[in-house]
Write an enzyme that holds these catalytic residues in place. Structure first.
Site, mmCIF file in Angstrom:
data_model
loop_
_atom_site.group_PDB
_atom_site.id
_atom_site.type_symbol
_atom_site.label_atom_id
_atom_site.label_comp_id
_atom_site.label_asym_id
_atom_site.label_seq_id
_atom_site.Cartn_x
_atom_site.Cartn_y
_atom_site.Cartn_z
ATOM 1 N N HIS A 168 -3.241 -0.142 10.307
ATOM 2 C CA HIS A 168 -2.045 -0.123 11.453
ATOM 3 C C HIS A 168 -1.279 1.380 11.018
ATOM 4 O O HIS A 168 -1.089 1.657 10.028
ATOM 5 C CB HIS A 168 -1.069 -1.239 10.726
ATOM 6 C CG HIS A 168 -1.512 -2.588 11.144
ATOM 7 N ND1 HIS A 168 -1.399 -3.764 10.632
ATOM 8 C CD2 HIS A 168 -2.245 -3.025 12.372
ATOM 9 C CE1 HIS A 168 -1.665 -4.645 11.096
ATOM 10 N NE2 HIS A 168 -2.495 -4.170 12.320
ATOM 11 N N GLU A 171 1.825 2.218 8.974
ATOM 12 C CA GLU A 171 1.477 1.816 7.453
ATOM 13 C C GLU A 171 0.878 3.071 6.738
ATOM 14 O O GLU A 171 0.418 2.801 6.070
ATOM 15 C CB GLU A 171 1.005 0.401 7.347
ATOM 16 C CG GLU A 171 1.875 -0.625 8.130
ATOM 17 C CD GLU A 171 0.958 -2.063 8.045
ATOM 18 O OE1 GLU A 171 -0.218 -1.972 7.404
ATOM 19 O OE2 GLU A 171 1.487 -2.817 8.729
ATOM 20 N N HIS A 314 -1.890 -2.919 3.377
ATOM 21 C CA HIS A 314 -0.989 -2.969 4.506
ATOM 22 C C HIS A 314 0.399 -2.892 3.663
ATOM 23 O O HIS A 314 0.701 -2.722 2.676
ATOM 24 C CB HIS A 314 -1.140 -4.097 5.405
ATOM 25 C CG HIS A 314 -2.271 -4.168 6.171
ATOM 26 N ND1 HIS A 314 -2.628 -3.909 7.549
ATOM 27 C CD2 HIS A 314 -3.707 -4.423 5.658
ATOM 28 C CE1 HIS A 314 -3.763 -4.255 8.017
ATOM 29 N NE2 HIS A 314 -4.451 -4.490 6.807
ATOM 30 N N GLU A 373 -0.071 -6.671 0.931
ATOM 31 C CA GLU A 373 1.106 -6.165 1.500
ATOM 32 C C GLU A 373 1.803 -5.324 0.770
ATOM 33 O O GLU A 373 2.795 -6.101 -0.218
ATOM 34 C CB GLU A 373 1.839 -7.390 2.243
ATOM 35 C CG GLU A 373 1.083 -8.086 3.403
ATOM 36 C CD GLU A 373 0.932 -7.453 4.817
ATOM 37 O OE1 GLU A 373 1.566 -6.143 4.776
ATOM 38 O OE2 GLU A 373 0.349 -7.760 5.505
#
Length: 410
Positions: A168, A171, A314, A373
């Protein structure tokens, strides 16, 4: 000690105040003080002139027993960099007659004090390859705009592990954390030391680690650089972004496709769930699985190397997703718990999500795959969080390496 004078610098495409300050080893505050008319407010224009403060050099008197390598270690730089600064010195002679200049721009190749885009990545990979010849750097594909998608290999062991970042666009801090890891781990291997509690040579000989630091280079650059009228997709991007020139929250690739909704793992269900009707900043799954070159490159590379495990980094949430529709192998849950214990992150059994890279890997290979994450806050995570994000990245990767090396792989 204050700055003695200045030099003139011509702003280049992609420059930001942080990147310029990082390049010259000065603080952002010092750069702003020297250029009050330019640093505040509007984006820098290519061709604009800035004054770069120049401070006094660091100097070192050669001591008995010194070598280029030992001085470089003490100065926190590379021997190559030290020789570049002192090319007039053919030999090191102890005493006051042999005074060396030391670098002032920091002690690492990968700097963590500026935004990190595709230009910075390519530059750092080249410097790392020169400094650590045992690193293998290759291009696994190209983005929509033709930018290389790089992978770097450290180690030559039977356990094959992949880590990737910046799937992404907003990110991108994951790219910086992975590149800092690559440098620190390579340094530990070179000096045959320890790294994150792991013997570096043991890791090198037991694990083949491939890092794909920036899967989405077009998107990363879009989030960091001003959208200018000369961009080949200027009109489309402006329309997809609701007319706004602010792309800091853009997740997709340059065609407005979310790359983590691109993989052939119940892609049709994810597309219906997202219900995005066309390209945009996030959540559009594209016209078909692997329609985007970045996703195809990552999938092909993963097939080629036949990895035993993968971690896709991420942001944000401090969570570890480890399952997919009951297709994950038995050790996945145990590994996620050990990764969580080491990092302080929470292992999560995720339901109602498909078409991600981790999902496809588990479905395709029936091996442990994880989406991590990193960090806590709101995307994009501020650069000031990089030190915590890096520490957590290093902890997770070294733990994953140890877990894999504890099993038998032929």
């Amino acid at each position: 000690m204050g700055f003695l004078n200045t030099r003139t610098y011509v702003v280049q495409q992609g420059d930001t105040p942080r990147r310029i300050a990082s390049r010259f080893g000065i603080s952002l505050t010092a750069l702003a003080a020297a250029n009050p008319q330019s640093i505040e407010g509007e984006a820098l224009l290519p061709g604009e002139l800035l004054d770069i403060p120049i401070g006094p050099p660091r100097r070192y008197v050669v001591q008995e027993g010194d070598t280029w390598e030992s001085i470089a270690q003490k100065a926190g730089c590379t021997a190559r960099r030290l020789r570049e600064l002192n090319s007039a010195h053919l030999a090191l002679v102890p005493g006051g007659e042999c005074v060396l200049e030391l670098p002032t721009a920091g002690d690492r190749i990968v700097r963590c004090d500026a935004e990190y885009g595709s230009t910075q990545l390519a530059r750092d990979l080249e410097r790392l390859r020169r400094e650590y010849p045992f690193l293998v750097v290759r291009t696994i594909g190209h983005s929509v705009l033709g930018k290389p998608i790089y992978a770097v290999r450290i180690g030559d062991g039977p356990f094959r592990l992949q880590a990737n970042g910046a799937v992404h666009a907003n990110e991108w801090i994951t790219s910086l954390a992975l590149m800092r890891f690559a440098e620190e781990y390579a340094r530990a291997c070179k000096w045959r030391g320890s790294f994150g509690g792991m013997n570096a040579v043991h890791g090198f000989e037991g694990c083949t680690l491939w890092i794909v630091p920036m899967v989405n280079p077009d998107g990363v650059d879009l989030t960091q650089d001003a959208l200018r009228t000369g961009h080949p997709m200027y009109k489309e991007l402006l329309r997809w972004n609701g007319g706004s020139h602010r792309f800091a929250r853009w997740k997709a690739n340059i065609r407005g496709v979310d790359l983590n909704d691109q993989f052939p793992a119940h892609w049709e269900e994810e597309k219906k769930r997202r219900a995005a009707d066309g390209p945009g900043p996030r959540d559009y799954s594209g016209t078909a699985p692997l329609s985007e070159p970045e996703a195809r490159a990552l999938a092909s590379f993963t097939e080629e190397i036949d990895f035993h495990s993968v971690l896709s980094f991420h942001t944000q949430g401090e969570e570890i997703y480890w399952n997919y529709r009951g297709l994950e192998p038995p050790q996945s849950k145990a590994w996620s718990e050990k990764l969580g214990q080491a990092s302080g992150y929470r292992p999560v059994r995720l339901e109602g999500s498909d078409a991600g890279f981790k999902d496809w890997f588990i479905q395709r290979f029936r091996r442990p795959g994880f989406t991590v994450e990193l960090g806590w806050g709101r995307n994009p995570l501020p650069l000031e969080t990089i030190h915590d994000v890096y520490a957590e990245t290093a902890c997770l990767l070294t733990t994953a390496m140890e877990l894999g090396m504890s099993e038998e792989y032929g």
